[in-house]
Scaffold this motif. Sequence first.
Motif, short mmCIF file in Angstrom:
data_model
loop_
_atom_site.label_atom_id
_atom_site.label_comp_id
_atom_site.label_asym_id
_atom_site.label_seq_id
_atom_site.Cartn_x
_atom_site.Cartn_y
_atom_site.Cartn_z
N SER A 94 0.86 -1.18 0.00
CA SER A 94 0.00 0.00 0.00
C SER A 94 0.89 1.23 0.00
O SER A 94 1.87 1.28 0.75
N LEU A 101 -3.92 7.24 1.25
CA LEU A 101 -3.69 6.05 0.43
C LEU A 101 -3.91 6.41 -1.04
O LEU A 101 -4.97 6.92 -1.40
N GLU A 104 -2.48 0.55 -4.34
CA GLU A 104 -1.93 -0.70 -3.86
C GLU A 104 -1.44 -1.50 -5.06
O GLU A 104 -1.90 -1.30 -6.17
#
Length: 107
Positions: A94, A101, A104
Amino acid sequence: PKPEDKTLERSTVQMDYIGLLIMESYPVQISLEIQGYLPTPCHALRVSVVPPDEQNRIYGEIYSVVDPSMMCIQVIKEIETSVNLGSFPPGHYSVYINGELIGEFDS
């Protein structure tokens, strides 16, 4: 980051897009794609990324630096760049940039 950055003022970068580019190679190569704007043409883009932690989380920062004593035209500067993050051991990763975020990937 560069050693001379210690004498410069740190600032933000207006980011329109941050994403991961996963290249079809062996081993898989990962790049960070960045599109956005610097506050002025005198600002320099900086990208700092640390190796993955024990949970395969990769943290990074995108920011700019500028010499506050420098005279500069007050107009934004468009940026579009790619930063190679390299290859990683097998696993699920990640990627967090500036605390968020952004993607990924599996290596």
